[in-house]
Design a protein around this motif. Structure first.
Motif, PDB file in Angstrom:
ATOM      1  N   ASP A  96      61.721  84.646  45.793  1.00 50.19           N
ATOM      2  CA  ASP A  96      61.776  85.778  44.867  1.00 50.19           C
ATOM      3  C   ASP A  96      60.657  85.705  43.839  1.00 50.19           C
ATOM      4  O   ASP A  96      60.047  86.707  43.487  1.00 50.19           O
ATOM      5  N   GLU A  97      60.410  84.494  43.340  1.00 49.19           N
ATOM      6  CA  GLU A  97      59.415  84.294  42.283  1.00 49.19           C
ATOM      7  C   GLU A  97      58.002  84.596  42.773  1.00 49.19           C
ATOM      8  O   GLU A  97      57.218  85.238  42.086  1.00 49.19           O
ATOM      9  N   ASP A 103      65.416  80.266  47.864  1.00 54.34           N
ATOM     10  CA  ASP A 103      65.534  81.699  47.593  1.00 54.34           C
ATOM     11  C   ASP A 103      64.863  82.068  46.274  1.00 54.34           C
ATOM     12  O   ASP A 103      64.207  83.098  46.163  1.00 54.34           O
TER      13      ASP A 103
END
Length: 185
Positions: free
Chosen positions: A19-20, A15
């Motif tokens: 997101d990164e 996750d």
């Protein structure tokens, strides 16, 4: 217990990576193949062009038929214009012409009187009421159903031609949609 903790840690790391990097790794199924824009795929996609055009027209006619069945004649033009704002034609004129042509056919078949035809020609179709409205609605529904059937026949003919060429129509459809970057539905 340790397996569950490791799995949870790995999910959290995944996750965080998503997101990164702003990438949805799970959406790899929706990606366009790397060779989608190749010259060979262009040739294959071109074979399906006519069928794709007929499919788009069929969707439009089916949507219009649904609107015709669900709405009163007075509201019909407004609903059709809302449903298809990029339509270049004039729904009011087309519906009026279809009503007159349909009634003309009924008069020629001797099932209706000339007076009814003259009434249809003189009145705005949004002002029809009672039995006349139901007859005109029936004429319009038959016309749209006929258009839907014609488009289905065109698609079947195109698919038959593809099969005669030794091609698989469903594969050509997939290549066409991938080549043009269209969602497959």
């Amino acid at each position: 217990m340790a397996d569950k903790e490791n799995r949870r840690i790995m999910e959290m790391q995944m996750d965080a990576l998503k997101d990164e990097h702003g990438v949805d790794i799970d959406s790899s199924k929706d990606r366009i193949p790397k060779n989608a824009r190749s010259a060979n795929n262009k040739k294959l996609a071109d074979i399906y062009d006519d069928a794709a055009e007929y499919e788009a027209e069929l969707k439009g006619f089916e949507a219009e038929l649904e609107i015709l069945n669900d709405n009163a004649l007075a509201d019909l033009v407004a609903k059709l214009n809302v449903n298809n704002p990029e339509y270049e034609g004039n729904y009011a004129n087309e519906i009026a012409e279809a009503a007159v042509n349909g009634m003309t056919q009924l008069v020629e078949a001797k099932s209706h009187s000339q007076e009814q035809l003259e009434l249809v020609k003189q009145m705005d179709f949004t002002a029809y009421s009672g039995e006349l409205e139901s007859e005109i609605r029936e004429i319009l529904v038959k016309r749209w159903e006929f258009l839907v059937e014609i488009k289905k026949e065109h698609i079947a003919d195109e698919r038959a031609e593809m099969k005669l060429m030794g091609m698989k129509p469903d594969h050509l459809r997939k290549v066409h949609y991938n080549y043009h970057g269209l969602p497959q539905n």
